[in-house]
Design a protein around this motif. Structure first.
Motif, PDB file in Angstrom:
ATOM      1  N   GLY A  42     -11.836   9.334  16.216  1.00 55.00           N
ATOM      2  CA  GLY A  42     -12.364   9.445  14.731  1.00 55.00           C
ATOM      3  C   GLY A  42     -13.742  10.046  14.604  1.00 55.00           C
ATOM      4  O   GLY A  42     -14.523   9.819  15.397  1.00 55.00           O
ATOM      5  N   ILE A  43     -13.383  11.068  13.629  1.00 51.68           N
ATOM      6  CA  ILE A  43     -15.126  11.595  12.980  1.00 51.68           C
ATOM      7  C   ILE A  43     -15.014  11.259  11.531  1.00 51.68           C
ATOM      8  O   ILE A  43     -14.324  11.568  10.945  1.00 51.68           O
ATOM      9  CB  ILE A  43     -14.816  13.090  13.388  1.00 51.68           C
ATOM     10  N   LYS A  76     -13.835  21.156  16.638  1.00 52.31           N
ATOM     11  CA  LYS A  76     -12.963  21.682  15.488  1.00 52.31           C
ATOM     12  C   LYS A  76     -13.239  21.332  14.332  1.00 52.31           C
ATOM     13  O   LYS A  76     -13.223  22.208  13.304  1.00 52.31           O
ATOM     14  CB  LYS A  76     -11.594  21.313  15.931  1.00 52.31           C
ATOM     15  N   HIS A  77     -13.805  20.353  14.073  1.00 51.34           N
ATOM     16  CA  HIS A  77     -14.237  19.675  12.600  1.00 51.34           C
ATOM     17  C   HIS A  77     -15.594  19.614  12.335  1.00 51.34           C
ATOM     18  O   HIS A  77     -15.944  19.281  10.907  1.00 51.34           O
ATOM     19  CB  HIS A  77     -13.374  18.299  12.260  1.00 51.34           C
ATOM     20  N   LYS A  87      -3.487  19.298   4.278  1.00 54.75           N
ATOM     21  CA  LYS A  87      -3.265  20.637   4.373  1.00 54.75           C
ATOM     22  C   LYS A  87      -4.335  21.660   4.578  1.00 54.75           C
ATOM     23  O   LYS A  87      -3.941  22.586   5.244  1.00 54.75           O
ATOM     24  CB  LYS A  87      -2.280  20.952   2.961  1.00 54.75           C
ATOM     25  N   SER A  88      -5.388  21.400   4.171  1.00 57.22           N
ATOM     26  CA  SER A  88      -6.604  22.323   4.506  1.00 57.22           C
ATOM     27  C   SER A  88      -7.919  21.498   4.974  1.00 57.22           C
ATOM     28  O   SER A  88      -8.651  21.333   3.869  1.00 57.22           O
ATOM     29  CB  SER A  88      -6.969  23.079   3.257  1.00 57.22           C
ATOM     30  N   PRO A  89      -7.911  20.787   6.001  1.00 55.32           N
ATOM     31  CA  PRO A  89      -8.951  19.908   6.463  1.00 55.32           C
ATOM     32  C   PRO A  89     -10.458  20.737   6.518  1.00 55.32           C
ATOM     33  O   PRO A  89     -10.531  21.910   7.268  1.00 55.32           O
ATOM     34  CB  PRO A  89      -8.536  19.485   7.637  1.00 55.32           C
ATOM     35  N   ARG A  90     -11.206  20.393   5.977  1.00 52.03           N
ATOM     36  CA  ARG A  90     -12.533  20.971   5.896  1.00 52.03           C
ATOM     37  C   ARG A  90     -13.381  20.592   7.022  1.00 52.03           C
ATOM     38  O   ARG A  90     -13.143  19.746   7.462  1.00 52.03           O
ATOM     39  CB  ARG A  90     -13.368  20.905   4.540  1.00 52.03           C
ATOM     40  N   MET A  91     -14.502  21.429   7.217  1.00 53.52           N
ATOM     41  CA  MET A  91     -15.629  20.895   8.126  1.00 53.52           C
ATOM     42  C   MET A  91     -16.316  19.411   7.891  1.00 53.52           C
ATOM     43  O   MET A  91     -16.869  19.540   6.760  1.00 53.52           O
ATOM     44  CB  MET A  91     -16.473  22.125   8.635  1.00 53.52           C
ATOM     45  N   LEU A  92     -16.654  18.754   8.543  1.00 52.41           N
ATOM     46  CA  LEU A  92     -17.436  17.364   8.341  1.00 52.41           C
ATOM     47  C   LEU A  92     -18.847  17.793   8.794  1.00 52.41           C
ATOM     48  O   LEU A  92     -19.231  18.484   9.835  1.00 52.41           O
ATOM     49  CB  LEU A  92     -16.847  16.431   8.952  1.00 52.41           C
ATOM     50  N   GLY A  93     -20.016  17.339   7.924  1.00 55.03           N
ATOM     51  CA  GLY A  93     -21.334  17.285   8.505  1.00 55.03           C
ATOM     52  C   GLY A  93     -22.243  18.399   8.055  1.00 55.03           C
ATOM     53  O   GLY A  93     -23.129  18.576   8.609  1.00 55.03           O
ATOM     54  N   GLU A  94     -21.603  19.225   7.294  1.00 58.98           N
ATOM     55  CA  GLU A  94     -22.270  20.387   6.725  1.00 58.98           C
ATOM     56  C   GLU A  94     -23.584  20.088   6.050  1.00 58.98           C
ATOM     57  O   GLU A  94     -24.394  20.909   5.967  1.00 58.98           O
ATOM     58  CB  GLU A  94     -21.310  21.511   5.917  1.00 58.98           C
TER      59      GLU A  94
END
Length: 312
Positions: free
Chosen positions: A175-176, A202-203, A122-129
């Motif tokens: 896939g990421i 986007k992610h 429901k609330s995908p977060r950013m990856l790689g931060e």
């Protein structure tokens, strides 16, 4: 409430009343709210509740507005289905679930798709931060050389099979994955720069470290990311931190599930299966009991049979 196995879960939820009280606490924390108008302090009825708002005044139960709405199956059976679906690493087929729970295969198929509706992020977060990210694509479908001659691509007309029917390309999944983190999946029409890079942008925040194979579609990533490639064509699979082994390992689990458990997945519902596999992977570090409870908190997603099969 720390259930460690399915028998423990079923032993606790022997009666429907116990299931309802448990789910009401999960959803409302002791403060029932009308799912139709969000009014608080409803009247208690013999079968559930009645809204105290005079403009609404509708009757409801804790199931309304959730994956359990309009279902004649007991919550005990639903809980068992959720437990099995979310704890089998490669998933469980509707045929097997129907045998395990004593319901029809058609009902088990619908139950599993409602569970997948619940498993959507429901609330995908950013990856790689805070770490490194790998990106890759996977192709789902039978290899050309293993197909029957009639189902292979026609040499005379590449858009047709040898039997004259339309040729179906393999399904493409982007896939990421964040090392020691979460995965994001998306089914795309084809492996083009537009489709692949758009999902990454986007992610993954700009400036993050991202590793891919040497495919040309990823070349533009260097504009906004610290992008390095692993040279698979030269049989180089690891060069220090540069590799895509994490996402490759995830692909192996996904493909074994889709091929070995579900056997065949239609393009129409493929995105739902991806939601299921990513949800299990993204909650791999918590206990089975916590996973069960956390997913129940996200169950306010109603899916009708007509919407599922695409009937208006």
């Amino acid at each position: 409430m720390d259930f460690k196995s399915l028998p423990q879960l079923l032993d606790h939820f022997k009666e429907e009343k116990t299931c309802i009280e448990y789910y009401e606490n999960i959803r409302w924390a002791g403060k029932p709210v009308c799912p139709h108008c969000d009014a608080e302090h409803p009247y208690v009825t013999t079968r559930g509740y009645k809204c105290s708002n005079n403009e609404c005044y509708k009757k409801f139960t804790v199931k309304v507005g959730t994956i359990f709405e309009n279902s004649k199956i007991s919550l005990r059976t639903w809980f068992a289905a959720i437990w099995r679906c979310t704890n089998h690493k490669k998933g469980i087929s509707s045929v097997q679930l129907s045998l395990d729970l004593g319901i029809t295969q058609k009902t088990a198929w619908f139950v599993l798709h409602r569970v997948r509706e619940m498993l959507k992020d429901k609330s995908p977060r950013m990856l790689g931060e805070y770490g490194m990210v790998e990106a890759d694509e996977a192709y789902i479908g039978q290899r050309e050389q293993t197909k029957h001659y009639s189902k292979r691509r026609s040499d005379e007309n590449p858009s047709l099979r040898n039997d004259g029917s339309p040729y179906v390309e393999k399904k493409v999944i982007v896939g990421i994955i964040e090392r020691n983190g979460k995965v994001v999946l998306k089914h795309v029409p084809n492996a083009t720069k537009k489709n692949m890079v758009a999902l990454i942008e986007k992610h993954v925040p700009k400036g993050a470290k991202i590793y891919t194979d040497e495919s040309k579609v990823y070349k533009s990533l260097k504009k906004h990311y610290t992008h390095e490639t692993v040279k698979h064509a030269l049989s180089i699979y690891v060069a220090g931190d540069v590799h895509t082994n994490t996402i490759e390992n995830f692909w192996s689990v996904l493909k074994r599930g889709l091929v070995g458990v579900y056997h065949q997945v239609s393009e129409k519902h493929l995105e739902r299966y991806l939601d299921e596999f990513s949800a299990r992977f993204n909650t791999r570090d918590i206990t089975t009991s916590d996973r069960f409870q956390n997913f129940l908190k996200e169950s306010e997603s109603y899916l009708s049979h007509k919407r599922l099969i695409g009937v208006k």
